[in-house]
Design a protein around this motif. Structure first.
Motif, PDB file in Angstrom:
ATOM      1  N   LEU A  38       0.816  -1.219   0.000  1.00 50.81           N
ATOM      2  CA  LEU A  38       0.000   0.000   0.000  1.00 50.81           C
ATOM      3  C   LEU A  38       0.850   1.269   0.000  1.00 50.81           C
ATOM      4  CD1 LEU A  38      -2.753  -1.132   2.509  1.00 50.81           C
ATOM      5  CD2 LEU A  38      -3.035  -0.753   0.054  1.00 50.81           C
ATOM      6  N   GLY A  39       2.163   1.103  -0.026  1.00 56.08           N
ATOM      7  CA  GLY A  39       3.049   2.265  -0.063  1.00 56.08           C
ATOM      8  C   GLY A  39       3.210   2.942   1.285  1.00 56.08           C
ATOM      9  N   LEU A  40       2.961   2.220   2.371  1.00 55.74           N
ATOM     10  CA  LEU A  40       3.059   2.814   3.699  1.00 55.74           C
ATOM     11  C   LEU A  40       4.444   2.643   4.319  1.00 55.74           C
ATOM     12  CD1 LEU A  40      -0.449   1.804   5.055  1.00 55.74           C
ATOM     13  CD2 LEU A  40       0.324   4.073   4.336  1.00 55.74           C
ATOM     14  N   THR A  41       5.369   2.069   3.558  1.00 55.73           N
ATOM     15  CA  THR A  41       6.756   1.959   3.994  1.00 55.73           C
ATOM     16  C   THR A  41       7.637   2.647   2.958  1.00 55.73           C
ATOM     17  OG1 THR A  41       7.180  -0.118   2.822  1.00 55.73           O
ATOM     18  CG2 THR A  41       6.288  -0.295   5.075  1.00 55.73           C
ATOM     19  N   ALA A  42       8.855   2.999   3.363  1.00 53.31           N
ATOM     20  CA  ALA A  42       9.795   3.627   2.426  1.00 53.31           C
ATOM     21  C   ALA A  42      10.090   2.695   1.254  1.00 53.31           C
ATOM     22  CB  ALA A  42      11.080   4.009   3.151  1.00 53.31           C
ATOM     23  N   GLU A  43      10.275   1.407   1.546  1.00 55.58           N
ATOM     24  CA  GLU A  43      10.532   0.423   0.499  1.00 55.58           C
ATOM     25  C   GLU A  43       9.350   0.327  -0.475  1.00 55.58           C
ATOM     26  OE1 GLU A  43      10.906  -4.411   0.035  1.00 55.58           O
ATOM     27  OE2 GLU A  43      11.300  -3.523   1.989  1.00 55.58           O
ATOM     28  N   GLY A  44       8.147   0.286   0.077  1.00 54.09           N
ATOM     29  CA  GLY A  44       6.952   0.205  -0.769  1.00 54.09           C
ATOM     30  C   GLY A  44       6.789   1.437  -1.646  1.00 54.09           C
ATOM     31  N   MET A  45       7.027   2.609  -1.069  1.00 51.65           N
ATOM     32  CA  MET A  45       6.919   3.840  -1.867  1.00 51.65           C
ATOM     33  C   MET A  45       7.926   3.831  -3.012  1.00 51.65           C
ATOM     34  SD  MET A  45       5.977   6.924   0.741  1.00 51.65           S
ATOM     35  CE  MET A  45       6.049   8.098  -0.591  1.00 51.65           C
ATOM     36  N   LYS A  46       9.142   3.414  -2.731  1.00 51.00           N
ATOM     37  CA  LYS A  46      10.173   3.363  -3.770  1.00 51.00           C
ATOM     38  C   LYS A  46       9.781   2.389  -4.875  1.00 51.00           C
ATOM     39  CE  LYS A  46      15.077   2.574  -4.463  1.00 51.00           C
ATOM     40  NZ  LYS A  46      16.358   2.231  -3.831  1.00 51.00           N
ATOM     41  N   ARG A  47       9.315   1.198  -4.483  1.00 52.63           N
ATOM     42  CA  ARG A  47       8.912   0.185  -5.464  1.00 52.63           C
ATOM     43  C   ARG A  47       7.754   0.666  -6.340  1.00 52.63           C
ATOM     44  NH1 ARG A  47       5.111  -3.102  -5.001  1.00 52.63           N
ATOM     45  NH2 ARG A  47       4.978  -3.014  -2.745  1.00 52.63           N
ATOM     46  N   LEU A  48       6.827   1.414  -5.737  1.00 48.19           N
ATOM     47  CA  LEU A  48       5.662   1.913  -6.466  1.00 48.19           C
ATOM     48  C   LEU A  48       5.964   3.176  -7.275  1.00 48.19           C
ATOM     49  CD1 LEU A  48       3.048   1.338  -3.632  1.00 48.19           C
ATOM     50  CD2 LEU A  48       3.123   0.126  -5.830  1.00 48.19           C
ATOM     51  N   GLY A  49       7.122   3.756  -7.061  1.00 47.07           N
ATOM     52  CA  GLY A  49       7.482   4.977  -7.789  1.00 47.07           C
ATOM     53  C   GLY A  49       6.800   6.213  -7.204  1.00 47.07           C
ATOM     54  N   TRP A  50       6.592   6.203  -5.905  1.00 45.65           N
ATOM     55  CA  TRP A  50       5.920   7.323  -5.235  1.00 45.65           C
ATOM     56  C   TRP A  50       6.925   8.121  -4.419  1.00 45.65           C
ATOM     57  CZ3 TRP A  50       1.327   4.362  -2.540  1.00 45.65           C
ATOM     58  CH2 TRP A  50       0.494   3.808  -3.512  1.00 45.65           C
ATOM     59  N   ALA A  51       6.678   9.403  -4.307  1.00 46.02           N
ATOM     60  CA  ALA A  51       7.460  10.288  -3.438  1.00 46.02           C
ATOM     61  C   ALA A  51       6.509  11.290  -2.826  1.00 46.02           C
ATOM     62  CB  ALA A  51       8.549  10.994  -4.227  1.00 46.02           C
ATOM     63  N   PHE A  52       6.850  11.750  -1.620  1.00 43.60           N
ATOM     64  CA  PHE A  52       6.049  12.800  -1.011  1.00 43.60           C
ATOM     65  C   PHE A  52       6.257  14.110  -1.758  1.00 43.60           C
ATOM     66  CE2 PHE A  52       6.710  10.070   2.844  1.00 43.60           C
ATOM     67  CZ  PHE A  52       5.401   9.631   2.924  1.00 43.60           C
ATOM     68  N   GLN A  53       5.231  14.892  -1.833  1.00 43.81           N
ATOM     69  CA  GLN A  53       5.298  16.180  -2.514  1.00 43.81           C
ATOM     70  C   GLN A  53       6.470  16.975  -1.959  1.00 43.81           C
ATOM     71  OE1 GLN A  53       1.852  18.703  -1.955  1.00 43.81           O
ATOM     72  NE2 GLN A  53       1.918  19.224  -4.117  1.00 43.81           N
ATOM     73  N   GLY A  54       7.316  17.468  -2.855  1.00 38.95           N
ATOM     74  CA  GLY A  54       8.502  18.221  -2.454  1.00 38.95           C
ATOM     75  C   GLY A  54       9.745  17.377  -2.312  1.00 38.95           C
ATOM     76  N   ASP A  55       9.597  16.055  -2.281  1.00 38.12           N
ATOM     77  CA  ASP A  55      10.755  15.150  -2.130  1.00 38.12           C
ATOM     78  C   ASP A  55      11.205  14.555  -3.466  1.00 38.12           C
ATOM     79  OD1 ASP A  55      10.750  15.593   0.564  1.00 38.12           O
ATOM     80  OD2 ASP A  55       9.884  13.658   1.098  1.00 38.12           O
ATOM     81  N   ALA A  56      10.502  14.817  -4.543  1.00 37.08           N
ATOM     82  CA  ALA A  56      10.781  14.150  -5.827  1.00 37.08           C
ATOM     83  C   ALA A  56      11.682  14.999  -6.709  1.00 37.08           C
ATOM     84  CB  ALA A  56       9.466  13.844  -6.539  1.00 37.08           C
ATOM     85  N   GLN A  57      12.915  15.173  -6.287  1.00 36.10           N
ATOM     86  CA  GLN A  57      13.859  15.914  -7.117  1.00 36.10           C
ATOM     87  C   GLN A  57      14.789  14.981  -7.819  1.00 36.10           C
ATOM     88  OE1 GLN A  57      13.574  17.345  -3.760  1.00 36.10           O
ATOM     89  NE2 GLN A  57      12.442  19.113  -4.398  1.00 36.10           N
TER      90      GLN A  57
END
Length: 111
Positions: A92-111
């Protein structure tokens, strides 16, 4: 209505998740009595940035994860519950690993 996989979705490539997506928190599913603590955790998960990418089909999955979460906190979880909780949280993207795997970043962190 949430539909991140629609061909017309605004989400392409690395997805920046807004801190305040403004989407409503869905009702908890029937079938059991939910505690106040579970209701608060439900609200937090569905109000978080990752929930921007979930649609109504995620409700049962988040509910199952919530029951595992409660069992873990109560000391009643089996090792299987703990393992499943970790897998669901990542999926569900609730971990750092999951977010990375899903290609998600928090707004402002995607540089």
């Amino acid at each position: 209505m949430r539909n991140p996989i629609s061909p017309h979705s605004r989400y392409k490539g690395l997805v920046e998740l807004p801190w305040d997506h403004g989407l409503p928190v869905p009702d908890m599913p029937p079938g059991r009595e939910w505690t106040d603590a579970e209701r608060e955790q439900w609200r937090q998960w569905w109000s978080g940035p990752q929930a921007n990418m979930w649609d109504e089909s995620f409700i049962p999955t988040v509910a199952v994860m919530l029951t595992y979460f409660s069992n873990i906190l109560d000391g009643m979880a089996t090792s299987t519950h703990q393992m499943e909780y970790r897998h669901l949280a990542s999926s569900l993207g609730l971990t750092a690993e999951g977010m990375k795997r899903l290609g998600w970043a928090f707004q402002g962190d995607a540089q």
